[in-house]
Design an enzyme around this catalytic site. Structure first.
Site, short mmCIF file in Angstrom:
data_model
loop_
_atom_site.label_atom_id
_atom_site.label_comp_id
_atom_site.label_asym_id
_atom_site.label_seq_id
_atom_site.Cartn_x
_atom_site.Cartn_y
_atom_site.Cartn_z
N ARG A 179 0.86 -1.18 0.00
CA ARG A 179 0.00 0.00 0.00
C ARG A 179 0.90 1.22 0.00
NH1 ARG A 179 -3.58 -2.61 -1.51
NH2 ARG A 179 -5.63 -3.01 -0.60
N GLU A 187 -4.06 7.76 -4.93
CA GLU A 187 -4.36 7.05 -6.17
C GLU A 187 -5.65 7.59 -6.78
OE1 GLU A 187 -4.29 2.80 -5.47
OE2 GLU A 187 -2.36 2.92 -4.49
N HIS A 238 -1.99 0.29 -9.66
CA HIS A 238 -2.58 -0.63 -8.66
C HIS A 238 -3.20 -1.84 -9.38
CE1 HIS A 238 -4.27 -0.86 -4.32
NE2 HIS A 238 -4.11 -2.08 -4.82
#
Ligand code: NAD
Length: 313
Positions: A231, A260, A279
């Site tokens: 993360r 993000e 991601h």
């Protein structure tokens, strides 16, 4: 716990079409319905579901008795509130080792074999051989994998298969097949100090938030690459940019970020030795089927009066 109606929240479409789950779960002895957030125009709201499979968190989920996250990380889900409301929370850990392992192997090979540079040159129709001392081979190099759960295992398997020597960091320093030296988190700087690749595969928790900071970058080799598939907030992103700009480390492959999508203004976009992926390190067309198999097993267990799979709280 009663489980007659299972909702599939439309938010899962970030990862796969909800229909994949609805179809696969259609054979279960529960009514399976598509729910559309808190939309009042839709008769299928969270309120009528005993269980919900979701990507997003929102407070109305606490009306259900069981919530399943289609991701492994549940850092966006306030666990305290789930406990207070007596709602079971489960996650999808266990699904991502193969996909993440292959993604991480890809990053490593790209950096060593200079594939990211060749692709950038190709976009410009530029025939440019690397300097003689730029390419290298990863066999015999050392990787340090920080966090040895499902993702970490997938990385260790690929890294050892490619001939790397692998060290690991885990909270309890018990041996792990394929891992040469094992360290505890308090020895992180020692663990990573000799690694060509530092691979982050920990969950985001109060202990791991910001764990890779300026001191860790200072302890890394100047020719080392950071790989973050965990993360974003596990890494102090300002310290990372500084280490990259100052040549404190050689480069980074980043699948996750503090914010993000990564803002256009981020200097990370334009750095030659940085690979940015959106991601998507665990994305695979089988994702929905894999989630369905976990959910189906949990439904079976809950209806048998047992605990669901991967219970977080
Ligand atoms: P997991 O629970 O199987 O493994 C996590 C491991 O990290 C556990 O072994 C745990 O003991 C260890 N750990 C926790 N705190 C630690 C610390 N301070 N130091 C060292 N080890 C520590 O979970 P997983 O399925 O491997 O996923 C790990 C995380 O990766 C998830 O929580 C999620 O945030 C992230 N993830 C990212 C993607 C992606 O697409 N990039 C996909 C899946 C998971």
């Amino acid at each position: 716990m009663r489980l007659d109606t299972l909702g599939v929240d439309r938010s899962v479409s970030v990862l796969f079409p909800p229909e994949v789950l609805l179809e696969t779960l259609g054979d279960l002895p529960v009514e399976t319905v598509l729910i559309d957030g808190d939309s009042n125009t839709d008769s299928n709201t969270t309120e009528r579901c005993d269980g919900v499979v979701t990507f997003e968190y929102r407070p109305s989920l606490l009306d259900a008795s069981w919530v399943h996250s289609v991701q492994a990380g549940v850092d966006r889900f306030p666990q305290e509130r789930f406990r207070e409301a007596n709602v079971r929370l489960t996650n999808s850990t266990g699904l991502h080792g193969d996909a993440i392992g292959e993604t991480v192997a890809g990053y490593m090979l790209a950096f060593a074999r200079r594939l990211h540079t060749h692709v950038a040159n190709q976009r410009e129709k530029r025939w440019s051989r690397p300097e003689w001392d730029e390419p290298w081979t990863i066999a015999g190099e050392r990787a340090c994998v920080v966090g040895l759960g499902s993702l970490g295992r997938g990385v260790v398997d690929r890294a050892t298969g490619l001939g790397l020597d692998v060290d690991g960091v885990r909270r309890t320093p018990v041996p792990e097949p394929g891992v040469h030296r094992m360290y505890t988190p308090d020895a992180l700087e020692t663990a990573i100090s000799d690694a060509r690749f530092v691979v982050l595969t920990v969950p985001l928790t109060p202990e791991t938030e910001g764990m890779v900071d300026a001191d860790v970058f200072a302890a890394m080799r100047e020719d080392a690459y950071l790989i973050n598939v965990a993360r974003g907030p596990v890494v102090d992103q300002r310290a990372l940019v500084r280490a990259l700009e100052d040549g404190g480390i050689a480069g980074a492959a980043l699948d996750v970020f503090e914010t993000e999508p990564l803002p256009e203004s981020s200097p990370l976009w334009e750095m030659d030795e940085v690979i940015v992926t959106p991601h998507a390190g665990s994305a695979t067309r089988q994702y929905g089927d894999h989630v369905a198999s976990i959910v189906a097993e949990s439904v079976r267990r809950i209806r048998a009066g047992e605990d669901p799979v991967n219970r977080v709280c």
